[in-house]
Scaffold this motif. Structure first.
Motif, PDB file in Angstrom:
ATOM      1  N   HIS A 103     -81.647 -31.442 -56.718  1.00 11.26           N
ATOM      2  CA  HIS A 103     -80.690 -32.469 -57.329  1.00 11.26           C
ATOM      3  C   HIS A 103     -80.709 -33.592 -56.207  1.00 11.26           C
ATOM      4  O   HIS A 103     -80.950 -33.457 -55.158  1.00 11.26           O
ATOM      5  CB  HIS A 103     -79.326 -31.740 -57.290  1.00 11.26           C
ATOM      6  N   HIS A 142     -79.378 -34.040 -52.908  1.00  6.36           N
ATOM      7  CA  HIS A 142     -79.739 -33.072 -51.581  1.00  6.36           C
ATOM      8  C   HIS A 142     -80.985 -33.852 -51.254  1.00  6.36           C
ATOM      9  O   HIS A 142     -81.686 -33.133 -50.346  1.00  6.36           O
ATOM     10  CB  HIS A 142     -79.868 -31.820 -52.348  1.00  6.36           C
ATOM     11  N   CYS A 162     -75.498 -25.953 -52.994  1.00  2.83           N
ATOM     12  CA  CYS A 162     -74.542 -26.010 -54.254  1.00  2.83           C
ATOM     13  C   CYS A 162     -74.106 -24.731 -54.394  1.00  2.83           C
ATOM     14  O   CYS A 162     -73.229 -24.473 -55.435  1.00  2.83           O
ATOM     15  CB  CYS A 162     -75.089 -26.880 -55.136  1.00  2.83           C
ATOM     16  N   HIS A 210     -75.629 -23.008 -56.633  1.00  2.00           N
ATOM     17  CA  HIS A 210     -75.716 -22.924 -58.182  1.00  2.00           C
ATOM     18  C   HIS A 210     -76.256 -21.674 -58.844  1.00  2.00           C
ATOM     19  O   HIS A 210     -75.930 -21.069 -59.708  1.00  2.00           O
ATOM     20  CB  HIS A 210     -76.824 -23.856 -58.596  1.00  2.00           C
TER      21      HIS A 210
HETATM   22 ZN   LIG Z   1     -76.799 -29.419 -57.259  1.00  2.14          ZN
END
Ligand SMILES: [Zn+2]
Ligand SMILES: [Zn+2]
Length: 258
Positions: A67, A70, A174, A176
């Protein structure tokens, strides 16, 4: 090991550093200096300068996932290194460690950084889906086994683990892959059942309250000392999690010794 937050969504008046909706940590362990994520802009570079942290001798770059919040600062880092080498200072080769799927960002993912293949090309890369120790005590988890199908689309998400004498410190971008999935896999790979602390973004899906309750109960059952939720973790989530486990504040410039 010392972890310094180079950039986070949050800042405070003790430091007057830049904040942005992004994440970057500097992790120093012995002679190794690991840059974990590169933020969105060059804010992490400016903050490192203000903090007196020299980024020219970073030994490893670890990307938690692809992402843009990042990895967006990777190009700025490369520009910095080019500038330094032009004035005659030698720059050692920086190795990027990440999951190989980071190079195949999904078309429909609005946060995907489509320039990553070109940016990574400028560094030495070491992509792995398997767990790998970067130092004696710092472990890159590689692919985190996920059973929940809703999390499948973030297939490049990984984390670092610091194996301290008093338990594991999980360092996440994150989360995820799901915080519980990450923690369980960290315990298995590091062969240690003690989770000491967790620092990083805690991404919560649509099933907000139920997910937080499940995570909170898990952290309480695991006797986690404290957590440092930041970046994509909103205030409501932090407040709810604080019912189960001590929650610490995170901001650009925070330095923690584990
Ligand atoms: Zn992310
Ligand atoms: Zn993020």
């Amino acid at each position: 090991m010392q972890l310094t937050v180079l950039v986070d969504n949050n800042s405070n008046v003790a430091h007057f550093l830049c904040a942005e909706p992004a994440l970057s940590f500097c992790i120093e362990d012995g002679y190794r200096k690991i840059l974990f994520d590169c933020g969105y802009s060059d804010a992490f570079i400016k903050n490192a300068y203000q903090l007196g942290i020299d980024l020219s001798d970073v030994t490893d770059i670890v990307l938690s996932h692809g992402h843009i919040d990042h990895t967006g600062g990777l190009g700025r880092l490369q520009s910095l290194y080019l500038k330094i080498s032009r004035v005659g200072f030698p720059i050692c080769v920086k190795r990027i460690t990440a999951h190989p799927n980071i190079m195949h960002q999904l078309e429909d993912d609005s946060l995907a950084n489509k320039s990553l293949p070109q940016l990574c090309d400028l560094f030495e890369t070491s992509f792995t889906a398997h767990p790998r120790y970067l130092t004696d005590n710092i472990l890159f988890l590689g692919e985190i086994p996920v059973t929940d199908k809703t999390r499948y689309r973030h297939r490049d998400d990984s984390s670092l683990v610091y194996t301290s004498e008093s338990g594991l410190v999980i360092i996440s971008g994150c989360s995820h892959s799901g915080l519980i999935n990450i923690a369980e896999y960290a315990k298995k790979v590091a062969n240690d059942n003690r989770i000491r602390a967790i620092i990083g973004g805690i991404y919560i899906g649509n099933n907000h309250e139920n997910d937080i309750k499940e995570i909170g109960e898990y952290l309480r059952n695991e006797n986690v000392e404290c957590i440092y939720p930041c970046h994509c973790c909103d205030l409501d989530t932090k407040l709810l999690l604080s019912r189960y486990v001590p929650v610490k504040d995170v901001y650009s410039g925070l330095a923690i010794t584990f």
